[in-house]
Motif scaffolding. Structure first.
Motif, PDB file in Angstrom:
ATOM      1  N   ILE A  94     -10.252   4.333 -10.738  1.00 34.79           N
ATOM      2  CA  ILE A  94     -11.565   4.432 -11.376  1.00 34.79           C
ATOM      3  C   ILE A  94     -12.663   4.141 -10.356  1.00 34.79           C
ATOM      4  O   ILE A  94     -13.716   4.787 -10.354  1.00 34.79           O
ATOM      5  CB  ILE A  94     -11.639   3.460 -12.570  1.00 34.79           C
ATOM      6  CG1 ILE A  94     -10.681   3.919 -13.667  1.00 34.79           C
ATOM      7  CG2 ILE A  94     -13.062   3.379 -13.117  1.00 34.79           C
ATOM      8  CD1 ILE A  94     -10.588   2.967 -14.827  1.00 34.79           C
ATOM      9  N   MET A  95     -12.409   3.178  -9.467  1.00 36.64           N
ATOM     10  CA  MET A  95     -13.394   2.841  -8.440  1.00 36.64           C
ATOM     11  C   MET A  95     -13.349   3.802  -7.259  1.00 36.64           C
ATOM     12  O   MET A  95     -14.345   4.003  -6.566  1.00 36.64           O
ATOM     13  CB  MET A  95     -13.156   1.400  -7.948  1.00 36.64           C
ATOM     14  CG  MET A  95     -13.407   0.346  -8.988  1.00 36.64           C
ATOM     15  SD  MET A  95     -13.122  -1.336  -8.382  1.00 36.64           S
ATOM     16  CE  MET A  95     -11.365  -1.474  -8.559  1.00 36.64           C
ATOM     17  N   PHE A  96     -12.191   4.380  -7.002  1.00 35.10           N
ATOM     18  CA  PHE A  96     -11.980   5.190  -5.791  1.00 35.10           C
ATOM     19  C   PHE A  96     -11.905   6.676  -6.123  1.00 35.10           C
ATOM     20  O   PHE A  96     -11.455   7.463  -5.305  1.00 35.10           O
ATOM     21  CB  PHE A  96     -10.675   4.740  -5.115  1.00 35.10           C
ATOM     22  CG  PHE A  96     -10.501   5.221  -3.712  1.00 35.10           C
ATOM     23  CD1 PHE A  96     -11.217   4.668  -2.664  1.00 35.10           C
ATOM     24  CD2 PHE A  96      -9.605   6.238  -3.416  1.00 35.10           C
ATOM     25  CE1 PHE A  96     -11.044   5.110  -1.367  1.00 35.10           C
ATOM     26  CE2 PHE A  96      -9.419   6.686  -2.111  1.00 35.10           C
ATOM     27  CZ  PHE A  96     -10.149   6.113  -1.080  1.00 35.10           C
TER      28      PHE A  96
ATOM     29  N   VAL B 221     -12.291   8.911   7.072  1.00 31.34           N
ATOM     30  CA  VAL B 221     -11.035   8.160   7.049  1.00 31.34           C
ATOM     31  C   VAL B 221     -11.282   6.667   7.258  1.00 31.34           C
ATOM     32  O   VAL B 221     -10.717   5.817   6.545  1.00 31.34           O
ATOM     33  CB  VAL B 221     -10.075   8.717   8.122  1.00 31.34           C
ATOM     34  CG1 VAL B 221      -8.831   7.847   8.233  1.00 31.34           C
ATOM     35  CG2 VAL B 221      -9.680  10.147   7.792  1.00 31.34           C
ATOM     36  N   SER B 222     -12.123   6.330   8.224  1.00 27.33           N
ATOM     37  CA  SER B 222     -12.312   4.917   8.559  1.00 27.33           C
ATOM     38  C   SER B 222     -13.122   4.162   7.516  1.00 27.33           C
ATOM     39  O   SER B 222     -12.804   3.016   7.178  1.00 27.33           O
ATOM     40  CB  SER B 222     -12.982   4.787   9.928  1.00 27.33           C
ATOM     41  OG  SER B 222     -14.246   5.430   9.917  1.00 27.33           O
ATOM     42  N   ILE B 223     -14.169   4.805   6.971  1.00 33.09           N
ATOM     43  CA  ILE B 223     -15.068   4.103   6.044  1.00 33.09           C
ATOM     44  C   ILE B 223     -14.666   4.353   4.588  1.00 33.09           C
ATOM     45  O   ILE B 223     -14.398   3.412   3.831  1.00 33.09           O
ATOM     46  CB  ILE B 223     -16.533   4.538   6.281  1.00 33.09           C
ATOM     47  CG1 ILE B 223     -16.980   4.120   7.690  1.00 33.09           C
ATOM     48  CG2 ILE B 223     -17.446   3.914   5.238  1.00 33.09           C
ATOM     49  CD1 ILE B 223     -18.395   4.552   8.031  1.00 33.09           C
ATOM     50  N   LEU B 224     -14.584   5.619   4.198  1.00 33.72           N
ATOM     51  CA  LEU B 224     -14.365   5.927   2.787  1.00 33.72           C
ATOM     52  C   LEU B 224     -12.924   5.710   2.343  1.00 33.72           C
ATOM     53  O   LEU B 224     -12.693   5.334   1.194  1.00 33.72           O
ATOM     54  CB  LEU B 224     -14.779   7.374   2.507  1.00 33.72           C
ATOM     55  CG  LEU B 224     -16.281   7.659   2.622  1.00 33.72           C
ATOM     56  CD1 LEU B 224     -16.564   9.110   2.330  1.00 33.72           C
ATOM     57  CD2 LEU B 224     -17.071   6.778   1.676  1.00 33.72           C
ATOM     58  N   VAL B 225     -11.976   5.964   3.219  1.00 33.28           N
ATOM     59  CA  VAL B 225     -10.573   5.802   2.820  1.00 33.28           C
ATOM     60  C   VAL B 225     -10.078   4.382   3.121  1.00 33.28           C
ATOM     61  O   VAL B 225      -9.537   3.707   2.240  1.00 33.28           O
ATOM     62  CB  VAL B 225      -9.688   6.855   3.515  1.00 33.28           C
ATOM     63  CG1 VAL B 225      -8.216   6.633   3.159  1.00 33.28           C
ATOM     64  CG2 VAL B 225     -10.116   8.254   3.104  1.00 33.28           C
TER      65      VAL B 225
ATOM     66  N   GLY C 232     -11.219   1.849   0.428  1.00 36.00           N
ATOM     67  CA  GLY C 232      -9.925   1.647  -0.223  1.00 36.00           C
ATOM     68  C   GLY C 232      -9.527   0.191  -0.257  1.00 36.00           C
ATOM     69  O   GLY C 232      -9.026  -0.312  -1.271  1.00 36.00           O
ATOM     70  N   LEU C 233      -9.753  -0.519   0.850  1.00 37.07           N
ATOM     71  CA  LEU C 233      -9.453  -1.950   0.878  1.00 37.07           C
ATOM     72  C   LEU C 233     -10.343  -2.716  -0.095  1.00 37.07           C
ATOM     73  O   LEU C 233      -9.880  -3.625  -0.793  1.00 37.07           O
ATOM     74  CB  LEU C 233      -9.636  -2.485   2.305  1.00 37.07           C
ATOM     75  CG  LEU C 233      -9.398  -3.986   2.502  1.00 37.07           C
ATOM     76  CD1 LEU C 233      -7.971  -4.358   2.135  1.00 37.07           C
ATOM     77  CD2 LEU C 233      -9.707  -4.379   3.942  1.00 37.07           C
TER      78      LEU C 233
END
Length: 863
Positions: free
Chosen positions: A422-424, A810-814, A818-819
């Motif tokens: 839901i957040m991602f 990849v570095s920021i959004l994933v 994600g973290l």
């Protein structure tokens, strides 16, 4: 499946083993990994236990194996790992293993000592060869003199005269010049580390007051230190001086700087003869060194084939004797007694393992396994596999579940990735995450075999199933949000007429156009799945998504909390805790339902009753007259009327709303003193009844004494024996004041927590919007810059900018987003969900398992 939803049923057993069969039986139990032994000798020093000598022998064997392993790694020889799991050797095989390891260690140490001695000789000969070669250059510089030392004498005299002519400051030169015949110079030659040359030269100059002549030359090739094997750089030096006093002083300085002195003949013929002899000896040493290294390599290659299995065998033997030290000996010294926790469902497998161990040992007496009654809380054991273990670890890190407490792991397998998604929610980002998780799952065996010591990689690999599920669920929610890298998918066509405009018209109005269902832009049928793609062009997209995602977060959050309260009911039913059901579960479920779930009901009523319309005849049910859910709920709690326009006629969504809300609020307020006072009052009344019951039915006792003078024994009457008073669970021995305080804290925490926890679920809405906006910013501010360029420069720009955009994605959004979503999801499960039912006051079942012991040993060795 019962052990999946609730921890496995455990029992305490007493185990009787014959001394000759104990080793084999414990070995079989270690392979099975289903028995947790208790220490029956807690007051006995570890050095005074029965099998301490065997443990020391295992430690010594392990030390020898570590020495062999170090030598194998030093030579870069690969150690064969067949993946086999050899059984623990019999005790009689320990002698053979000890003899094998002793032989290998002694042979290897002898080879190393011989190789070190040979390398030291080789180093000395090499240094001597370099001295003879370099000093020849020094002597050749003064080949015009008949005696080489005569040239050095003249050099000393010339230095003396230069020093005297330079001024009043003189460093140790005599006031009167000496005749050349008064000089009797001698010299020493040696080798010193290159970095010590400057300090060595200064010390010679100061200590000898300048009465020395030093020449040095660097050795181009590095030399190997025989002790450490490190390559070092050295320099050759030759020192000329006069007299025995200076000779002693120079030698002491050389000794202090750890310089090695070598004999160097003065005559050229002697030097050439010595150089030829040195070269011959070096060639012989090279031959011997090669043979020594070949022999050492053969020994290590033979050891490398079996060292993995040897480590496994020794560690298993050591673990068995460690476990046997936990046992007690009976009075006959022929039987070992143990106590252990075992799962009830696995008793048959344990019996079979004990039978196999008895047959292996050749004993004729079978082991005895008796179940014991105990008041001690058993350990918590949840059956897991490689899929469920990662989810179980999430709760074990929060707190081990109490014995037979409801296990939330099966439900978390669905709720955790769903709340994360839901957040991602983004179809593209979810696809990247799911692909990464699926790759780790498909390459599971080769990746696990590498046994990386990178902690971050191990965390990712351990949670590969969680990552894959989070990615798949994010793809689903991204499809519902119709969000793919900040763009939408047009699968079923739009329900808005604005979609049918030309591309130029759409681009012209995209920044200012607002979608309004009350206008003619809306065709009238809903989009089949998720959000309409045309919302990406709308100016009021954020306003629409705010309302949609915020209400969805509240609905899901309240359902999640209600589910947690419902699980507490099943816990109380299982433990037959009728008091908690009446005094806690019922008021808690009523309080949460009558207030917060009622708010959810209002949301659905509003969605069904009110609609967008520009017709004034339908004004009462238009969005203009739709009351705010939040304002309605706040006024309900404050017992105030919700304001409304005169044209809307009423602020109520249904008939009798005010009366029903007043009744619900009254019932919810009644639940607060119910939670606060009911349980302490019922416990107090139960204790009074128990006290009165024990006084009225006190058994008749007589005082007797045994022959040995024992204490008084109660003698029961003949009317039925000693009876038990009614039990009140775990509160029987707890002081009444502590019960009241505990219940007050629990009530306050639940009531206030219901409000704060509901608000906490709004993070689902906030992080979802933040993720979507950040994705849109990356698209518009980065990738879109390359797409608008035209011509061949546009191709180059797209190539470069796409790499930047992909890296940032990849570095920021994933990764970072994600973290962040993962941590917020973890908090929602630990705090908002688990606080409703999960006590987490148990302790983990830690069975005696060779697999666990070997894994722990490998991890400790890697660290």
């Amino acid at each position: 499946m019962g052990s999946l939803f609730r921890s496995a049923e455990m029992t305490l057993c007493q185990l009787f083993l014959q001394s000759e069969a104990a080793y084999a039986c414990v070995s079989e139990l270690g392979e099975l990994g289903l028995v947790q032994f208790r220490d029956l000798n807690p007051d006995v020093n570890v050095f005074q236990r029965k099998f301490v000598n065997e443990v020391r022998r295992c430690d010594e064997m392990e030390r020898k194996l570590r020495y062999l392993e170090k030598e194998i790694k030093k030579d870069g020889i690969p150690m064969l790992d067949t993946g086999e799991n050899p059984e623990a050797p019999q005790p009689r095989e320990m002698i053979d293993l000890e003899a094998t390891f002793e032989k290998l260690e002694n042979e290897l140490r002898e080879v190393n000592q011989n190789a070190e001695a040979l390398k030291r000789n080789f180093l000395e000969l090499t240094e001597l060869k370099q001295i003879l070669r370099k000093t020849q250059v020094f002597f050749d510089e003064h080949e015009g003199c008949t005696n080489p030392t005569e040239s050095m004498t003249r050099a000393l005299i010339s230095e003396d005269s230069i020093a005297r002519q330079s001024g009043p400051v003189q460093l140790g030169f005599p006031e009167k010049p000496l005749d050349p015949e008064d000089y009797y110079p001698c010299f020493v030659a040696g080798v010193i580390l290159r970095e010590r040359i400057p300090a060595f030269e200064r010390m010679l100059w100061r200590a000898c007051r300048g009465n020395v002549f030093l020449r040095q030359a660097e050795i181009e090739t590095p030399l190997e230190d025989p002790s450490t094997g490190v390559q070092v750089f050295k320099s050759v030096f030759i020192i000329f001086f006069q007299g025995d006093q200076l000779k002693t002083r120079v030698k002491k300085i050389c000794e202090g700087f750890r310089a090695t002195l070598y004999p160097c003949p003065e005559a050229p013929a002697d030097r050439r003869e010595m150089a030829m002899g040195v070269m011959t000896r070096i060639e012989d040493l090279n031959t011997v060194l090669g043979q020594t290294q070949d022999h050492r390599h053969r020994v290590l290659v033979a050891a490398a084939k079996n060292i993995k299995n040897w480590f496994v065998k020794v560690r298993k033997i050591k673990a068995i004797y460690h476990t046997l030290n936990l046992f007690n000996l009976d009075v006959t010294q022929k039987c070992l007694i143990a106590e252990c926790w075992v799962p009830v469902l696995d008793l048959e497998n344990i019996q079979l393992a004990l039978r196999r161990g008895t047959e292996r040992s050749g004993s004729s007496v079978p082991p005895i396994l008796n179940r014991m009654d105990t008041l001690e809380d058993p350990p918590t054991y949840n059956h897991t596999n490689k899929f469920t273990s990662a989810f179980q670890t999430l709760y074990d890190s929060y707190g081990i579940a109490s014995y037979r407490e409801m296990n939330p792991t099966p439900y978390t397998i669905i709720t955790f990735p769903f709340l994360f998604a839901i957040m991602f929610g983004d179809l593209g980002h979810g696809f990247l995450m799911a692909t990464f998780g699926a790759w780790m799952i498909l390459k599971e065996k080769p990746l696990a075999a590498k046994k990386s010591d990178n902690e971050i990689w191990n965390i990712f690999f351990g949670g590969r199933y969680i990552i894959c599920l989070m990615g798949l669920f994010s793809m689903y929610t991204g499809l519902i949000y119709n969000d793919v890298f900040a763009k939408s998918l047009n699968i079923f066509g739009s329900s808005w007429r604005v979609y049918n405009l030309s591309r130029g018209d759409v681009e012209a109005i995209a920044s200012d156009h607002m979608l309004d269902p009350a206008t003619e832009d809306y065709v009238g049928y809903p989009y089949p799945l998720g959000l309409d793609p045309v919302w990406q062009l709308s100016k009021n997209k954020i306003i629409f998504q705010n309302s949609f995602k915020m209400k969805m977060s509240i609905i899901i959050g309240i359902l999640h909390m209600l589910f947690g309260v419902a699980i507490s009911f099943f816990n109380n039913v299982y433990f037959k805790n009728r008091l908690s059901i009446i005094c806690e579960f019922i008021p808690q479920i009523l309080f949460l339902t009558l207030l917060f779930f009622y708010m959810v009901v209002l949301m659905f009523i509003k969605w069904f009753m009110y609609f967008a319309s520009s017709d004034m005849r339908d004004l009462e049910y238009s969005t203009r007259c739709a009351p705010s859910i939040l304002i309605t709920f706040i006024n309900m709690v404050l017992m105030k009327n919700t304001p409304f326009e005169d044209k809307c006629k009423t602020a109520n969504m249904y008939a009798g709303q005010s009366g029903i809300q007043t009744f619900l609020l009254f019932c919810a307020f009644v639940c607060i003193p119910w939670m606060l006072l009911a349980k302490p009052i019922m416990i107090m009344r139960g204790r009074k009844k128990a006290s009165a019951y024990s006084v009225q039915h006190q058994p008749i006792t007589t005082t007797t004494a045994t022959e040995n003078g024992d204490a008084e024994q109660p003698m029961h009457n003949n009317t039925g024996g000693q009876q038990q008073a009614p039990s009140h669970g775990a509160h029987d021995e707890e002081p009444m004041g502590e019960i009241i305080i505990h219940q007050g804290i629990h009530t306050i925490e639940y009531v206030l927590g219901s409000v704060s926890h509901t608000a906490s679920y709004l993070r689902l809405w906030a992080l979802s919007l933040a993720h979507a906006q950040l994705s849109e910013v990356l698209w518009n501010m980065v990738l879109n810059k390359g797409l608008v360029a035209e011509g061949w420069t546009g191709g180059i720009a797209v190539y470069i900018i796409f790499a930047v955009w992909a890296s940032l994605t990849v570095s920021i959004l994933v990764l970072m987003e994600g973290l962040s979503a993962f941590l917020h999801t973890l908090r929602l499960h630990w705090v908002e969900f688990c606080s409703k039912f999960y006590s987490g006051t148990g302790y983990a079942f830690q069975p005696f398992s060779f697999e666990v012991i070997l894994d722990a040993s490998n991890q400790a060795k890697e660290e």
